[in-house]
Design a protein around this motif. Structure first.
Motif, mmCIF file in Angstrom:
data_model
loop_
_atom_site.group_PDB
_atom_site.id
_atom_site.type_symbol
_atom_site.label_atom_id
_atom_site.label_comp_id
_atom_site.label_asym_id
_atom_site.label_seq_id
_atom_site.Cartn_x
_atom_site.Cartn_y
_atom_site.Cartn_z
ATOM 1 N N VAL A 66 54.993 10.357 66.096
ATOM 2 C CA VAL A 66 55.603 9.237 66.324
ATOM 3 C C VAL A 66 55.964 8.026 67.674
ATOM 4 N N LEU A 67 55.697 8.785 68.331
ATOM 5 C CA LEU A 67 54.974 7.896 69.716
ATOM 6 C C LEU A 67 54.403 6.867 69.232
ATOM 7 N N ALA A 68 53.465 6.810 68.647
ATOM 8 C CA ALA A 68 51.851 5.793 68.210
ATOM 9 C C ALA A 68 53.384 4.508 67.833
ATOM 10 N N VAL A 69 54.056 4.904 66.788
ATOM 11 C CA VAL A 69 54.949 3.272 65.842
ATOM 12 C C VAL A 69 55.645 2.888 67.457
ATOM 13 N N ILE A 70 56.570 3.720 67.821
ATOM 14 C CA ILE A 70 57.796 3.451 68.265
ATOM 15 C C ILE A 70 57.164 2.904 69.799
#
Lengths: 319, 319
Positions: free
Chosen positions: B70-74
């Motif tokens: 999720v953090l890869a996108v965020i």
């Protein structure tokens, strides 16, 4: 002319042949290696000097395409012997045929040997394998028995030769019978249209080298491991041909998943299928009973096999 | 900062992507085409300006690898907006996730859109697909929706673009849910070791051309037929990788055989699977009910889908 009988074992393909470069001569695209499965056997009696041709398998009189295939072998041997009389053949399988157990391999191997003997032809098994090949490619390997390598090449050189292997090789084979209509010939024809076929041809010589090395070393586990890899390649090529042939059945997958599950538990076993739905599970002697129990628990008919010998003449006649 | 919510549909791969040329940038080896499946949907709400990061899917708080994805996108979107504050995400799927229904596609598509809106970023869906891609390759296509083609290339050019298709395209999709532990990432990694992978790469541009033509022409049957061929290639390559990954389950094969059987009866229907065991059956509107009944009769959970739109912002917030 003399009545003659022979016995042959069906085979399990280890590095399987796939596709025929010449369909009528039954010349394959590449070499292949298989192992005979005893105690399963075909028993065949042949006699020449009859008024007409008649062939019976498991009580069923052959006609049409089946008879034509038998004549492909018989006519060659008749020509070799200079004989023109009719023949009578009777053949029995002590295992279910047409479920992917290599009944055509043992059938044509026993036929070729019994016919050659009945005709008084003196030839070794390697030479005889050339004649059996015309009935079914894999029959060439059932003639020479044990572990055998069927060589590609032309009509004269495409013969099977036995591979030497240690007498104490610890290979046990559990057969899980999964009935399904077999499409062997169709599969061999369609495979050439797969976009993966060329890669398969490029890859197969390495697979053959590895398998021959494992057989010669008597490494049963490695034989099993390599046969599983080869099986997946065979079925991958089959299902990507123009017809998208899927030869597995739900029970095939149940066996595959159970084999993988046993392996995770430390039981050395590997699945293998020819161009059919029936599964061979290659394992070692000490695990054979356990493997058989686990597969039987899936509700499937099982048989336990060991490495079978070459085809041989027997005195016991069927008529 | 503003709270924002978005909805996205999962996707069915039609010409499927397989293998990542760059795993962290999620750059594929080749283009791929998929179709969004409505009414299935992921609904996601995002708000920045929080003291720390927190993400919840279907009531489950994410941690470890899931949170990292999720953090890869965020993180990319935060950098784009020059924002450093924490975020809160809540997401709900109205369909079973992790059974091969493309939940990661719709999940990361809805996340990317809701996050971009919450951050006040103004960008079109094609540009946004580049960000969604970093969570899951297929999410790029769920962003642009309908039928979409995800382009290979580099980090800047690897985006998804919608393919034009006739509004009256008569594609109905029956989903046959076959639960199985999914191995998508493992499959993408292992596929490169298949001896057939190179042939797949050579063949795929033709497959993409054919599929794009069928989509543009609105030929639902041809879309289905081509997707079935592609499916068999995908699974053939998967099962011939080093790990010999077999993603089908016995129920998968039961569906496959039933589809083939219906087709022999004249019902236009074709199977398709992504890297999982669940089967999409592509058919036309008038046959959808019949196909669904036949599959349900196998004892499987079924869903009926139509072509889904692109991802979009909604006013309905989950917190």
């Amino acid at each position: 002319m003399t009545k003659a009988s022979a016995i042959a074992h069906p085979i399990q393909g280890l590095v399987k042949y796939h596709g025929l470069r010449d369909e009528s001569l039954r010349l394959p695209f590449h070499d292949s290696i298989s192992v005979c499965t005893a105690p399963l056997r075909t028993h065949t009696t042949v006699q020449f000097g009859m008024p007409h041709d008649a062939a019976v398998i498991d009580g069923r009189t052959l006609s049409g395409r089946e008879l034509t295939r038998v004549l492909a072998v018989i006519d060659l041997l008749r020509a070799e012997a200079g004989v023109t009389s009719g023949f009578r053949m009777e053949s029995r399988n002590d295992f279910p045929s047409n479920v992917g157990l290599g009944a055509s391999a043992s059938g044509f191997a026993a036929l070729a040997l019994a016919a050659a003997r009945s005709l008084g032809l003196e030839m070794g098994l390697v030479e005889l394998s050339r004649f059996a090949r015309r009935g079914a490619g894999s029959a060439s390997r059932a003639v020479t028995g044990g572990f055998s390598r069927w060589h590609g090449g032309d009509d004269l050189t495409s013969v099977s030769r036995p591979l030497p292997y240690p007498a104490d090789i610890d290979l046990a084979m559990v057969v899980a019978v999964v009935p399904a209509y077999k499409l062997t010939d169709e599969a061999h024809r369609d495979v050439i249209t797969s976009p993966f076929f060329r890669s398969r041809l490029e890859h197969v010589s390495t697979a053959l080298d590895n398998m021959e090395r494992a057989v010669r070393a008597g490494d049963a586990e490695e034989v099993g491991r390599l046969a599983e890899v080869d099986t997946l390649q065979l079925h991958a090529v089959t299902m990507t041909g123009e017809q998208g042939l899927i030869l597995w059945r739900p029970d095939t997958l149940r066996v595959i998943l159970e084999v993988r599950s046993m392996r995770r538990e430390g039981i050395p076993c590997y699945f293998s299928m020819d161009t059919g739905a029936t599964v061979y599970i290659n394992t070692v002697g000490r695990s054979a009973t356990k493997v058989r129990e686990r597969i039987a628990a899936l509700g499937l008919q099982t048989m336990l096999c060991t490495v079978g010998r070459e085809s041989r003449v027997v005195d016991d006649h069927l008529f």
